[in-house]
Design an enzyme around this catalytic site. Sequence first.
Site, PDB file in Angstrom:
ATOM      1  N   GLY A 100       0.545  -1.206  -0.095  1.00  0.00           N
ATOM      2  CA  GLY A 100      -0.112   0.002   0.105  1.00  0.00           C
ATOM      3  C   GLY A 100       0.919   1.113   0.029  1.00  0.00           C
ATOM      4  O   GLY A 100       0.341   2.308  -0.152  1.00  0.00           O
ATOM      5  N   TYR A 101       1.941   1.283   0.238  1.00  0.00           N
ATOM      6  CA  TYR A 101       2.807   2.465   0.079  1.00  0.00           C
ATOM      7  C   TYR A 101       2.824   3.055  -1.191  1.00  0.00           C
ATOM      8  O   TYR A 101       3.627   2.506  -2.163  1.00  0.00           O
ATOM      9  CB  TYR A 101       4.266   2.088   0.779  1.00  0.00           C
ATOM     10  CG  TYR A 101       4.341   2.063   2.169  1.00  0.00           C
ATOM     11  CD1 TYR A 101       3.463   1.960   3.093  1.00  0.00           C
ATOM     12  CD2 TYR A 101       5.549   1.300   2.674  1.00  0.00           C
ATOM     13  CE1 TYR A 101       3.294   1.706   4.325  1.00  0.00           C
ATOM     14  CE2 TYR A 101       5.696   0.866   3.955  1.00  0.00           C
ATOM     15  CZ  TYR A 101       4.552   1.165   4.796  1.00  0.00           C
ATOM     16  OH  TYR A 101       4.518   0.682   6.112  1.00  0.00           O
ATOM     17  N   ALA A 102       2.675   4.270  -1.339  1.00  0.00           N
ATOM     18  CA  ALA A 102       2.480   4.812  -2.708  1.00  0.00           C
ATOM     19  C   ALA A 102       1.754   4.035  -3.750  1.00  0.00           C
ATOM     20  O   ALA A 102       2.278   4.002  -4.930  1.00  0.00           O
ATOM     21  CB  ALA A 102       3.633   5.289  -3.103  1.00  0.00           C
ATOM     22  N   GLU A 138      -0.126   3.209   9.918  1.00  0.00           N
ATOM     23  CA  GLU A 138       0.170   4.524   8.945  1.00  0.00           C
ATOM     24  C   GLU A 138      -0.231   4.666   7.493  1.00  0.00           C
ATOM     25  O   GLU A 138      -0.098   5.684   6.875  1.00  0.00           O
ATOM     26  CB  GLU A 138       1.808   4.427   9.110  1.00  0.00           C
ATOM     27  CG  GLU A 138       2.605   3.651   8.283  1.00  0.00           C
ATOM     28  CD  GLU A 138       2.458   1.997   8.733  1.00  0.00           C
ATOM     29  OE1 GLU A 138       3.469   1.294   8.306  1.00  0.00           O
ATOM     30  OE2 GLU A 138       1.590   1.600   9.523  1.00  0.00           O
TER      31      GLU A 138
END
Length: 324
Positions: free
Chosen positions: A52-54, A323
């Site tokens: 899911g990061y970027a 996060e």
Amino acid sequence: MQQRYLGSTGLKVSRLGLGTMTWGRDTDEHEARDQLASFVEAGGTLLDTAAGYANGDSERVIGSLIGDVVKRDEIVLATKAGISRLRGERETNASRGFLISSLDASLKRLKVDHVDLWQVHTWVDDAPLEETLSALDYAVSTGRASYVGISNYTGWQSAQAATWQRAVPGRAVLASNQVEYSLLSRAVETEVIPAAQALGMGILPWSPLGRGVLTGKYRTGTPADSRAASPHFASFVGRHLTERSQRVVEAVARAGEGLGWTPLEVSLAWVRDRPGVTAPIIGARTAEQLKGSLTVEECELPNEIIEALDDVSRSDAEPGQAEQ
């Protein structure tokens, strides 16, 4: 850099991990390359990312650097699945089908045939736990992941998941729980860390610098180039811009002045050496910022400073949301 075993497993990782949440979005490939080179040069091995990061771009950047900046077998590659923003809103999905397809997509972006640690990014209420955990078993049995873990699980959630996995021989034992933990976020000490210690899981703290607040950069305002000034992270950082946090930051700064350390070194050394912790995950906007974190390898807090920081930071605050 010193190495530690991840929980009760035989997997060794550096006692600091390199986080890549901003890679591919706020951190371009050039800066990412410099960060990875500096981290490996300092003896770091644990590289943490997530599907899911970027929207997958973090993994794509890492995939472009493996084999160039660092050899595949020189790093412990960790990723996560279960949180996405593909439609613009934060979505969670811990179903077996979604997790496995997410892992396959991660491997493709990372350009590897397996990851060393694969983690469920967050607990999802409407996903049967046994179904979620069966995806971890599948990942290990098919060679897609060497070890598996969880992230952002509460104490009872992590205890239930770890006990389920240990109940039947052949299931993949949980190696870790990645949670927010810092001088500004200590709620995990009540149940999460004791559960991890009892069940053989290593703790991987994310935001060990209190979402950047413990560096002291917000003592007199919000710098224009800081995360608190970014549209992506303003509310994320804002949670720790409180009167209590200010008191903790001032205590950290005073400790640093007495030791000749930066506030960052004081805060990071504190969480790195807490009971149950394997490796805090550190993130940086630039390679120069990262180098400021890597100096903590030479730092060890005196007991009287630890006790003073424990006292000023003690709180009943609830843990924060994942996060990503």
